[in-house]
Design a protein around this motif. Structure first.
Motif, PDB file in Angstrom:
ATOM      1  N   GLN A 194       0.716  -1.101  -0.189  1.00 28.89           N
ATOM      2  CA  GLN A 194      -0.039  -0.020  -0.235  1.00 28.89           C
ATOM      3  C   GLN A 194       0.918   1.320  -0.048  1.00 28.89           C
ATOM      4  N   ASN A 195       2.113   1.256   0.172  1.00 33.12           N
ATOM      5  CA  ASN A 195       2.843   1.959   0.019  1.00 33.12           C
ATOM      6  C   ASN A 195       3.811   1.942  -0.790  1.00 33.12           C
ATOM      7  N   GLY A 196       3.308   1.015  -1.814  1.00 38.30           N
ATOM      8  CA  GLY A 196       4.051   0.957  -3.055  1.00 38.30           C
ATOM      9  C   GLY A 196       5.222   0.893  -2.971  1.00 38.30           C
ATOM     10  N   ILE A 197       5.684  -0.551  -2.216  1.00 36.99           N
ATOM     11  CA  ILE A 197       6.749  -1.368  -2.242  1.00 36.99           C
ATOM     12  C   ILE A 197       6.174  -2.803  -1.906  1.00 36.99           C
ATOM     13  N   ASP A 198       7.531  -3.272  -3.353  1.00 34.12           N
ATOM     14  CA  ASP A 198       6.982  -4.429  -4.254  1.00 34.12           C
ATOM     15  C   ASP A 198       7.409  -5.826  -2.351  1.00 34.12           C
ATOM     16  N   PRO A 199       6.899  -6.223  -1.641  1.00 31.39           N
ATOM     17  CA  PRO A 199       6.966  -6.772  -0.213  1.00 31.39           C
ATOM     18  C   PRO A 199       8.414  -8.076  -1.698  1.00 31.39           C
ATOM     19  N   GLN A 200       8.258  -8.756  -3.187  1.00 30.70           N
ATOM     20  CA  GLN A 200       9.064  -9.661  -3.413  1.00 30.70           C
ATOM     21  C   GLN A 200      10.417  -8.581  -4.220  1.00 30.70           C
ATOM     22  N   LYS A 201       9.995  -7.753  -4.583  1.00 29.35           N
ATOM     23  CA  LYS A 201      11.024  -6.962  -5.305  1.00 29.35           C
ATOM     24  C   LYS A 201      12.365  -6.263  -4.333  1.00 29.35           C
ATOM     25  N   ASP A 202      11.422  -5.337  -4.024  1.00 31.51           N
ATOM     26  CA  ASP A 202      11.466  -4.111  -3.348  1.00 31.51           C
ATOM     27  C   ASP A 202      12.602  -3.951  -2.617  1.00 31.51           C
ATOM     28  N   VAL A 203      12.793  -4.974  -1.214  1.00 34.69           N
ATOM     29  CA  VAL A 203      13.345  -5.395  -0.304  1.00 34.69           C
ATOM     30  C   VAL A 203      13.683  -6.634  -0.087  1.00 34.69           C
ATOM     31  N   THR A 204      14.335  -7.214   0.256  1.00 34.82           N
ATOM     32  CA  THR A 204      14.699  -8.635   0.929  1.00 34.82           C
ATOM     33  C   THR A 204      14.340  -8.797   2.616  1.00 34.82           C
ATOM     34  N   ILE A 205      13.052  -9.952   2.413  1.00 38.60           N
ATOM     35  CA  ILE A 205      13.037  -9.895   4.172  1.00 38.60           C
ATOM     36  C   ILE A 205      13.658 -11.996   4.033  1.00 38.60           C
ATOM     37  N   GLU A 206      14.399 -12.101   5.581  1.00 38.60           N
ATOM     38  CA  GLU A 206      14.611 -13.018   5.721  1.00 38.60           C
ATOM     39  C   GLU A 206      13.969 -13.420   7.151  1.00 38.60           C
ATOM     40  N   TYR A 207      13.358 -14.700   6.911  1.00 42.28           N
ATOM     41  CA  TYR A 207      12.550 -15.190   8.273  1.00 42.28           C
ATOM     42  C   TYR A 207      13.148 -16.231   9.302  1.00 42.28           C
ATOM     43  N   LYS A 208      12.752 -16.210  10.403  1.00 47.91           N
ATOM     44  CA  LYS A 208      13.295 -16.969  11.042  1.00 47.91           C
ATOM     45  C   LYS A 208      11.496 -17.729  12.028  1.00 47.91           C
ATOM     46  N   THR A 209      12.433 -18.745  12.365  1.00 48.46           N
ATOM     47  CA  THR A 209      11.610 -19.328  12.856  1.00 48.46           C
ATOM     48  C   THR A 209      10.643 -19.549  13.728  1.00 48.46           C
ATOM     49  N   GLU A 210      11.090 -18.738  15.145  1.00 47.97           N
ATOM     50  CA  GLU A 210      10.365 -17.814  16.099  1.00 47.97           C
ATOM     51  C   GLU A 210      10.470 -16.837  16.733  1.00 47.97           C
ATOM     52  N   HIS A 211      10.156 -16.361  17.047  1.00 46.31           N
ATOM     53  CA  HIS A 211      10.442 -14.970  17.361  1.00 46.31           C
ATOM     54  C   HIS A 211      11.304 -14.901  18.075  1.00 46.31           C
ATOM     55  N   SER A 212      11.410 -15.421  19.781  1.00 50.14           N
ATOM     56  CA  SER A 212      13.108 -15.500  20.588  1.00 50.14           C
ATOM     57  C   SER A 212      14.200 -15.552  19.834  1.00 50.14           C
ATOM     58  N   GLU A 213      14.061 -16.701  18.281  1.00 47.53           N
ATOM     59  CA  GLU A 213      15.385 -16.592  17.565  1.00 47.53           C
ATOM     60  C   GLU A 213      15.735 -15.445  17.220  1.00 47.53           C
ATOM     61  N   LEU A 214      14.586 -14.292  16.362  1.00 45.75           N
ATOM     62  CA  LEU A 214      14.724 -12.947  15.703  1.00 45.75           C
ATOM     63  C   LEU A 214      15.407 -12.285  16.961  1.00 45.75           C
ATOM     64  N   ALA A 215      14.686 -12.060  17.456  1.00 48.30           N
ATOM     65  CA  ALA A 215      15.010 -10.851  19.317  1.00 48.30           C
ATOM     66  C   ALA A 215      16.317 -11.700  19.482  1.00 48.30           C
ATOM     67  N   THR A 216      17.071 -12.696  19.060  1.00 45.64           N
ATOM     68  CA  THR A 216      18.164 -13.120  19.962  1.00 45.64           C
ATOM     69  C   THR A 216      19.307 -12.296  18.820  1.00 45.64           C
ATOM     70  N   LEU A 217      18.913 -12.491  17.489  1.00 43.56           N
ATOM     71  CA  LEU A 217      19.836 -12.131  16.738  1.00 43.56           C
ATOM     72  C   LEU A 217      19.809 -10.504  16.591  1.00 43.56           C
ATOM     73  N   ALA A 218      18.751  -9.871  16.593  1.00 41.42           N
ATOM     74  CA  ALA A 218      18.197  -8.424  16.927  1.00 41.42           C
ATOM     75  C   ALA A 218      19.621  -7.367  18.101  1.00 41.42           C
TER      76      ALA A 218
END
Length: 367
Positions: A194-218
């Protein structure tokens, strides 16, 4: 002589002659025996009546007593985070046997850990993402029903680079996220689009399995820009002073939907088979869970203590996070209104996110 004997008899026995005395003595003895027999029979009858009354009373009260102490066993699962926080008081009451049902709680780190148990019947009631509830409803041919919406928007975009001030600043960036295939992914993708950014092309999104895993990386700095839910946002900010909550994705959602649709992220569902057989137990759960969510919002410190004891998250983190967790209890028509608009947005944007079609009215439980 005769007169003397008669006089002596009168002195010993009064005015009765000897034969009269013997007759009266026997008569009195018979009367005494009759009275004794009557008393014995009366006492026996009274005791028998009392015993029958006691037996009757016991027969009438015994089933009631056993019914009042008997509790239905309900297996409940929740994800670490706001849904588990909302159940904290209920968990504590269950430990002290103060609940109307007997509960067996499972706290899972990811939604996938709950789905299998829910569909197999190992879990009766579960707190899961709203889009997953709709998908399961389609996959199980109506095998589950939604009982309540329990969590509104809790998503934030965290940043430790200092470069993100708006959604436009995300273009060309690598963003780390959790909750792939669930509400966090679809909400974030929709906001980007809705802000004109294609999630597949304009950004790179890397998913982690768990919220806690992502929090540790942050926290370590290995994931500088993240999409995280509360209470993990509070946790990472407390452990890394460079991290800020750059964007409140609930606010961004309201911007792109003109405030028409609530961001209904989490809900409570029940297996239809369990509901059909144990409706009273389900209604008791709803009453107790509602009270638990209200307690969480008004008794933060006490709730945080239980959360820490249940290893849902550290107590100090919970104290800071609970006010931002948007814990609610919406049931009946209010529930339906809240989530149906959200489903419509997801259906228009990504039909597979809710199982390919909108749930019908049978999906929403009405007490």
């Amino acid at each position: 002589m005769t007169e003397m004997r008669e006089q002596s008899s009168r002195e010993n026995y009064g005015d009765y002659p000897v034969k009269g005395r013997d007759f009266m003595k026997k008569g009195l003895q018979k009367l005494a025996l009759a009275l004794c027999a009557a008393l014995v029979m009366t006492s026996f009858a009274a005791c028998s009546a009392k015993e029958e009354a006691n037996n009757s009373s016991q027969e009438n009260t015994s089933p009631v007593s056993s019914t009042t102490v008997e509790k239905e066993l309900v297996n409940v699962a929740a994800l670490k985070g706001p849904t588990a926080i909302g159940m904290a008081k209920l968990m504590g009451d269950n430990d002290s046997q103060q609940t109307q049902n007997q509960y067996n709680f499972t706290i899972a780190a990811a939604a996938d850990d709950i789905v299998g148990k829910l569909t197999s019947g190992e879990v009766d009631i579960a707190a899961i993402p709203t889009n997953l509830a709709a998908t399961l409803y389609q996959k199980t041919n109506g095998g589950i029903q939604m009982l309540a919406v329990n969590t509104l928007g809790v998503l934030y975009l965290t940043d430790s680079t200092g470069e993100i001030q708006s959604v436009d600043d995300l273009k060309g960036k690598t963003i780390y996220a959790s909750g792939e295939g669930s509400v966090p992914q679809y909400v974030f993708d929709y906001i980007l689009a809705q802000n004109g950014i294609d999630p597949q092309k304009d950004v790179t999104i890397e998913y982690k399995t768990e919220h806690s895993e992502l929090a540790t990386l942050a926290i370590s700095g290995d994931a500088p820009i993240c999409v995280l839910p509360e209470p993990f946002v509070t946790q990472v900010k407390a452990k890394n002073s460079n991290i800020t909550a750059a964007l409140d994705l609930t606010e961004e959602w309201e911007k792109v939907t003109d405030g028409k649709y609530q961001l209904a992220m989490g809900c409570i569902v029940v297996r239809k088979g369990f509901l059909d057989e144990h409706k009273e137990a389900v209604d008791k759960f709803l009453s107790e869970y509602k009270a638990s969510t209200e307690y969480a919002n008004s008794n933060i410190e006490q709730t945080a203590k239980i959360v820490g004891e249940k290893d849902i998250m550290p107590e100090e983190v919970a104290k800071q996070a609970i006010p931002n967790c948007n814990i609610v209890f919406l049931s009946g028509e209010e529930m339906k209104q809240s989530v149906s608009g959200f489903y419509q947005v997801l259906m228009d944007f990504q039909p597979k996110s809710i199982g390919g079609k909108l749930p019908d009215d049978a999906f929403y439980y009405q007490q």
